[in-house]
Design a protein around this motif. Structure first.
Motif, short mmCIF file in Angstrom:
data_model
loop_
_atom_site.label_atom_id
_atom_site.label_comp_id
_atom_site.label_asym_id
_atom_site.label_seq_id
_atom_site.Cartn_x
_atom_site.Cartn_y
_atom_site.Cartn_z
N TYR A 56 0.84 -1.20 0.00
CA TYR A 56 0.00 0.00 0.00
C TYR A 56 0.87 1.25 0.00
O TYR A 56 1.92 1.28 0.64
N TYR A 81 -3.10 3.70 -2.71
CA TYR A 81 -2.90 2.89 -3.90
C TYR A 81 -2.44 1.49 -3.50
O TYR A 81 -1.57 1.35 -2.65
N LYS A 84 1.64 -3.54 -6.63
CA LYS A 84 1.89 -4.84 -7.27
C LYS A 84 3.31 -4.84 -7.81
O LYS A 84 3.71 -3.92 -8.51
N PRO A 88 3.27 1.13 -7.23
CA PRO A 88 1.91 1.56 -6.91
C PRO A 88 1.04 1.58 -8.17
O PRO A 88 1.50 1.93 -9.25
N GLN A 89 -0.22 1.18 -8.01
CA GLN A 89 -1.17 1.21 -9.12
C GLN A 89 -1.41 2.66 -9.54
O GLN A 89 -1.21 3.59 -8.76
N PRO A 90 -1.86 2.89 -10.78
CA PRO A 90 -1.98 4.26 -11.29
C PRO A 90 -3.12 5.07 -10.66
O PRO A 90 -3.04 6.30 -10.63
N SER A 93 -7.40 3.35 -4.92
CA SER A 93 -8.54 2.44 -4.81
C SER A 93 -8.97 2.23 -3.35
O SER A 93 -9.94 1.54 -3.10
#
Length: 116
Positions: A56, A81, A84, A88-90, A93
């Motif tokens: 995270y 975010y 993965k 960090p994811q774009p 969430s």
């Protein structure tokens, strides 16, 4: 950001509260050092409850919406975010709402999908 003898000074802009957080009843201006400390405690609590930095990342913005509560505590809404493979994811969430007491104790009020 300016520097004076090795000390950094940062100017801050405080954004209005939006969403489900209600405005606190205290009308006094917050102590900036107290606010920054509370914001750091809130971010650390969000990181802990979401599995640490390997899973995270809190939003990089220093200007997370907050409410100064009547009892002197602060409540922050932090977007985060998922991570993965170390990246960090774009898009954020995760929404975490944390209240930080004047003595530094933190309470996670909400942690889940981002609410409208």
């Amino acid at each position: 950001m300016a520097t004076l003898g090795g000390v950094f000074f940062v100017s801050a802009v405080f954004l209005p509260i939006t969403g489900t957080l209600a405005q606190g009843t205290s009308s006094e201006v917050p102590n900036i050092a107290e606010l920054v400390r509370a914001r750091n405690y809130a971010r650390q609590a969000a990181e802990r409850v979401n599995g640490g930095l390997s899973r995270y990342r809190a939003d990089a913005s220093m200007y997370a919406p907050y409410v100064r509560n009547a009892d002197g505590s602060y409540t922050f809404r932090i977007l985060g975010y998922g991570v993965k493979n170390g990246v960090p994811q774009p898009l954020p969430s995760i929404e975490t709402v944390v209240t930080v007491a004047p003595d530094g104790r933190t309470t996670v009020n909400y942690n889940g999908v981002i609410r409208n």
